[in-house]
Design a protein around this motif. Structure first.
Motif, PDB file in Angstrom:
ATOM      1  N   THR A  39     -29.722 -36.561   8.871  1.00  0.00           N
ATOM      2  CA  THR A  39     -29.139 -35.983   7.661  1.00  0.00           C
ATOM      3  C   THR A  39     -27.771 -35.387   7.978  1.00  0.00           C
ATOM      4  N   ARG A  51     -26.705 -32.522   7.075  1.00  0.00           N
ATOM      5  CA  ARG A  51     -26.875 -31.123   7.478  1.00  0.00           C
ATOM      6  C   ARG A  51     -27.211 -31.009   8.967  1.00  0.00           C
ATOM      7  N   LYS A  62     -27.534 -41.819  -0.087  1.00  0.00           N
ATOM      8  CA  LYS A  62     -27.794 -40.577  -0.815  1.00  0.00           C
ATOM      9  C   LYS A  62     -29.198 -40.683  -1.400  1.00  0.00           C
ATOM     10  N   PHE A 118     -32.824 -38.017  -2.759  1.00  0.00           N
ATOM     11  CA  PHE A 118     -33.294 -36.686  -3.117  1.00  0.00           C
ATOM     12  C   PHE A 118     -34.570 -36.370  -2.360  1.00  0.00           C
ATOM     13  N   GLY A 149     -37.302 -33.984  -3.090  1.00  0.00           N
ATOM     14  CA  GLY A 149     -37.677 -33.145  -4.219  1.00  0.00           C
ATOM     15  C   GLY A 149     -36.517 -33.151  -5.197  1.00  0.00           C
ATOM     16  N   LYS A 150     -35.976 -31.981  -5.461  1.00  0.00           N
ATOM     17  CA  LYS A 150     -34.827 -31.877  -6.365  1.00  0.00           C
ATOM     18  C   LYS A 150     -33.511 -31.692  -5.619  1.00  0.00           C
ATOM     19  N   ARG A 151     -33.578 -31.683  -4.306  1.00  0.00           N
ATOM     20  CA  ARG A 151     -32.375 -31.430  -3.505  1.00  0.00           C
ATOM     21  C   ARG A 151     -31.740 -32.737  -3.035  1.00  0.00           C
ATOM     22  N   PRO A 152     -30.434 -32.884  -3.242  1.00  0.00           N
ATOM     23  CA  PRO A 152     -29.749 -34.080  -2.751  1.00  0.00           C
ATOM     24  C   PRO A 152     -29.679 -34.057  -1.226  1.00  0.00           C
ATOM     25  N   GLN A 153     -29.745 -35.222  -0.648  1.00  0.00           N
ATOM     26  CA  GLN A 153     -29.717 -35.344   0.811  1.00  0.00           C
ATOM     27  C   GLN A 153     -28.877 -36.568   1.181  1.00  0.00           C
TER      28      GLN A 153
END
Length: 79
Positions: free
Chosen positions: A11, A13, A43, A45, A47-51
């Motif tokens: 990722t 991050r 790209k 998601f 859950g609801k978080r983009p990754q």
């Protein structure tokens, strides 16, 4: 590239943390490497978080191998 070659994908991050750099700096480098076809960026998601997922392409693996061989040649000339 060396970090990416050792894994299937990572990722954005995790890469920022591993390289201890800023988001904008890594983003610029990722854009350049992607434009050259050395990495691919997906790209998704979680859950609801983009990754953002980054992976080395076969072309990127070849380029990294050639780079390492060139470093070996330089090292051999110094020793």
């Amino acid at each position: 590239m060396s970090i990416l070659v050792g894994v299937e994908s990572v990722t954005f991050r995790v890469l920022v943390q591993a390289l201890d750099c800023s988001d904008p700096l890594l983003s610029k480098h990722v854009s350049v490497l992607e434009k050259e076809g050395l990495i691919e960026v997906r790209k998704q998601f979680l859950g609801k978080r983009p990754q953002t997922i980054i992976a080395v392409t076969p072309q990127g693996r070849r380029a990294h191998r050639l780079y390492c061989k060139a470093l070996d040649v330089v090292r051999a000339g110094i020793i």
